[in-house]
Design a protein around this motif. Structure first.
Motif, mmCIF file in Angstrom:
data_model
loop_
_atom_site.group_PDB
_atom_site.id
_atom_site.type_symbol
_atom_site.label_atom_id
_atom_site.label_comp_id
_atom_site.label_asym_id
_atom_site.label_seq_id
_atom_site.Cartn_x
_atom_site.Cartn_y
_atom_site.Cartn_z
ATOM 1 N N GLU A 143 0.836 -1.210 0.000
ATOM 2 C CA GLU A 143 0.000 0.000 0.000
ATOM 3 C C GLU A 143 0.867 1.255 0.000
ATOM 4 N N ARG A 144 1.927 1.236 0.802
ATOM 5 C CA ARG A 144 2.864 2.366 0.864
ATOM 6 C C ARG A 144 3.535 2.573 -0.500
ATOM 7 N N LEU A 145 3.915 1.487 -1.126
ATOM 8 C CA LEU A 145 4.573 1.559 -2.437
ATOM 9 C C LEU A 145 3.617 2.115 -3.490
ATOM 10 N N HIS A 146 2.381 1.678 -3.465
ATOM 11 C CA HIS A 146 1.389 2.152 -4.438
ATOM 12 C C HIS A 146 1.145 3.650 -4.274
ATOM 13 N N LYS A 147 1.087 4.118 -3.030
ATOM 14 C CA LYS A 147 0.888 5.549 -2.808
ATOM 15 C C LYS A 147 2.094 6.343 -3.285
ATOM 16 N N LEU A 148 3.288 5.832 -3.048
ATOM 17 C CA LEU A 148 4.492 6.508 -3.524
ATOM 18 C C LEU A 148 4.472 6.646 -5.048
ATOM 19 N N LEU A 149 4.079 5.593 -5.726
ATOM 20 C CA LEU A 149 4.137 5.570 -7.189
ATOM 21 C C LEU A 149 3.004 6.349 -7.836
ATOM 22 N N HIS A 150 1.819 6.275 -7.226
ATOM 23 C CA HIS A 150 0.631 6.793 -7.904
ATOM 24 C C HIS A 150 -0.185 7.790 -7.084
ATOM 25 N N GLY A 151 0.243 8.062 -5.839
ATOM 26 C CA GLY A 151 -0.469 9.023 -5.009
ATOM 27 C C GLY A 151 -1.835 8.549 -4.559
ATOM 28 N N LEU A 152 -2.073 7.232 -4.563
ATOM 29 C CA LEU A 152 -3.388 6.684 -4.249
ATOM 30 C C LEU A 152 -3.332 5.812 -3.001
ATOM 31 N N ASP A 153 -4.264 6.044 -2.087
ATOM 32 C CA ASP A 153 -4.421 5.174 -0.925
ATOM 33 C C ASP A 153 -5.401 4.061 -1.284
ATOM 34 N N ARG A 154 -4.895 2.840 -1.423
ATOM 35 C CA ARG A 154 -5.761 1.705 -1.751
ATOM 36 C C ARG A 154 -5.375 0.513 -0.870
ATOM 37 N N PRO A 155 -6.359 -0.252 -0.408
ATOM 38 C CA PRO A 155 -6.028 -1.463 0.365
ATOM 39 C C PRO A 155 -5.238 -2.447 -0.490
ATOM 40 N N SER A 156 -4.411 -3.234 0.161
ATOM 41 C CA SER A 156 -3.599 -4.199 -0.574
ATOM 42 C C SER A 156 -4.453 -5.161 -1.397
ATOM 43 N N THR A 157 -5.605 -5.536 -0.864
ATOM 44 C CA THR A 157 -6.477 -6.451 -1.604
ATOM 45 C C THR A 157 -6.961 -5.824 -2.906
ATOM 46 N N ASP A 158 -7.263 -4.518 -2.870
ATOM 47 C CA ASP A 158 -7.703 -3.830 -4.085
ATOM 48 C C ASP A 158 -6.568 -3.710 -5.094
ATOM 49 N N ILE A 159 -5.348 -3.472 -4.596
ATOM 50 C CA ILE A 159 -4.199 -3.360 -5.499
ATOM 51 C C ILE A 159 -3.973 -4.677 -6.223
ATOM 52 N N VAL A 160 -4.018 -5.778 -5.482
ATOM 53 C CA VAL A 160 -3.800 -7.092 -6.095
ATOM 54 C C VAL A 160 -4.920 -7.422 -7.075
ATOM 55 N N THR A 161 -6.161 -7.122 -6.685
ATOM 56 C CA THR A 161 -7.289 -7.389 -7.582
ATOM 57 C C THR A 161 -7.179 -6.568 -8.854
ATOM 58 N N ALA A 162 -6.791 -5.304 -8.730
ATOM 59 C CA ALA A 162 -6.624 -4.450 -9.909
ATOM 60 C C ALA A 162 -5.498 -4.962 -10.796
ATOM 61 N N TRP A 163 -4.413 -5.429 -10.184
ATOM 62 C CA TRP A 163 -3.313 -6.018 -10.966
ATOM 63 C C TRP A 163 -3.787 -7.245 -11.729
ATOM 64 N N GLN A 164 -4.563 -8.086 -11.077
ATOM 65 C CA GLN A 164 -5.069 -9.287 -11.733
ATOM 66 C C GLN A 164 -5.996 -8.949 -12.897
ATOM 67 N N ALA A 165 -6.630 -7.773 -12.806
ATOM 68 C CA ALA A 165 -7.528 -7.323 -13.887
ATOM 69 C C ALA A 165 -6.798 -6.546 -14.974
ATOM 70 N N GLY A 166 -5.486 -6.348 -14.828
ATOM 71 C CA GLY A 166 -4.701 -5.677 -15.857
ATOM 72 C C GLY A 166 -4.592 -4.182 -15.712
ATOM 73 N N ASP A 167 -4.949 -3.629 -14.533
ATOM 74 C CA ASP A 167 -4.843 -2.190 -14.322
ATOM 75 C C ASP A 167 -3.382 -1.753 -14.431
ATOM 76 N N PRO A 168 -3.067 -0.742 -15.250
ATOM 77 C CA PRO A 168 -1.662 -0.362 -15.476
ATOM 78 C C PRO A 168 -0.955 0.125 -14.212
ATOM 79 N N ALA A 169 -1.627 0.940 -13.383
ATOM 80 C CA ALA A 169 -0.988 1.449 -12.172
ATOM 81 C C ALA A 169 -0.681 0.306 -11.204
ATOM 82 N N ALA A 170 -1.647 -0.567 -10.998
ATOM 83 C CA ALA A 170 -1.431 -1.699 -10.095
ATOM 84 C C ALA A 170 -0.368 -2.639 -10.654
#
Length: 304
Positions: free
Chosen positions: A193-220
């Motif tokens: 979550e800390r890494l995602h905020k550093l890269l993209h300025g977004l506060d997202r739960p780890s579960t959402d980041i992983v789910t977005a990655w699995q769906a092909g989201d470019p930021a995740a």
């Protein structure tokens, strides 16, 4: 027969174990946090419920650190046992042999005796939960390092500051252990979550980041790519030092099997040993691992 316990900050779970991989649950009770007499009585009540014979041993998995030389536990969220020789003090009250290990070590024991590590000689249980931890089991025995801190690959300044996936510069975040740049600051759920905020300025739960990655989201996807590089490097170093035959991964991020597979591929490319089968794998035991690990502790120490 062993009575085993998994002790957390809110709940004590108990079970009767007839083998290192065979337990029968006794239920759970609230953890008395500030009164050691009440804590011992809670343990005694579950022992009585299970019908264990007089003097039979008990084995405990507990959150925190257990010093194998002094027996003293460091358990910040349960003040009544923090700083105590838990095995000695509880054994004196209950009149039983008491074995105690921390939850990461018991996770490794559980996977070695009854999970993904069954049949393997050296098992390194890696936890990617809220933070990062681990435990080592070799030839069926828990390895207890000085101060009870073996397997702690999550700490020490180990995270790279340059990565091959843009952006290249990654700062060393301060860690709760007092250092900076620890794997714990990046590798667990709070870390990604800390890494995602550093890269993209977004506060997202780890579960959402992983789910977005699995769906092909470019930021995740970028976050996960950098996460895998940052975590696989120190994990590969750990593999080269310990030489495990298998690394079961537990904790919340361990439930993301495709993320674990990405880590496995990255780690195997970086280690000295050439292996053509998965090395880093999802843990098999997601329920009652603490109880099974406590049972494994008793059998591994020869008191069962």
């Amino acid at each position: 027969m062993i009575t085993c316990f998994d002790i957390g900050g809110t709940t004590i779970k108990g079970a009767i174990a007839s083998g290192p991989d065979a337990i029968e649950a006794l239920g759970r009770v609230p953890t008395p946090r500030d009164d050691f007499e009440a804590f011992a009585n809670a343990i005694a009540g579950l022992i009585d419920k299970g019908g264990a014979s007089a003097g039979s041993p008990i084995a405990i998995s507990v959150t925190g650190v257990v010093d194998p030389e002094t027996g003293r536990t460091t358990v910040a969220n349960i003040p009544c046992i923090d700083g105590r020789d838990l095995a000695g003090d509880l054994g004196a009250i209950l009149g039983r042999k008491v074995l105690v290990a921390n939850d990461a070590d018991c996770f490794a024991l559980a996977e070695a005796f009854a999970g993904a590590g069954r049949g393997h000689r050296v098992v390194f249980g890696a936890i990617l939960g809220t933070g990062v931890g681990g435990g080592i089991v070799a030839d069926g025995r828990l390895f207890r390092g000085g101060g009870g801190l073996s397997g702690e690959w999550g700490h020490g300044t180990a995270v790279a500051t340059k990565v091959s996936v843009p952006p290249f510069d990654i700062p060393h975040f301060p860690c709760g252990c007092g250092q900076a740049g620890c794997v714990d600051t990046i590798g667990g759920a709070r870390g990604i979550e800390r890494l995602h905020k550093l890269l993209h300025g977004l506060d997202r739960p780890s579960t959402d980041i992983v789910t977005a990655w699995q769906a092909g989201d470019p930021a995740a996807t970028q976050t996960v790519d950098i996460y895998v590089e940052l975590v696989s490097i120190p994990l590969a170093l750990t593999v080269n030092i310990i030489g495990p035959d298998i690394i079961p991964v537990g904790g919340g991020l361990g439930n993301a099997h495709d993320l674990v597979a990405r880590l496995d591929s990255a780690v195997r490319k970086r280690i000295l040993r050439k292996i053509d089968r998965p090395l880093v794998v999802p843990a098999h035991l997601t329920v009652d691992a603490g109880l099974i690990g406590a049972a494994g502790l008793a059998w591994s120490e020869g008191v069962a």
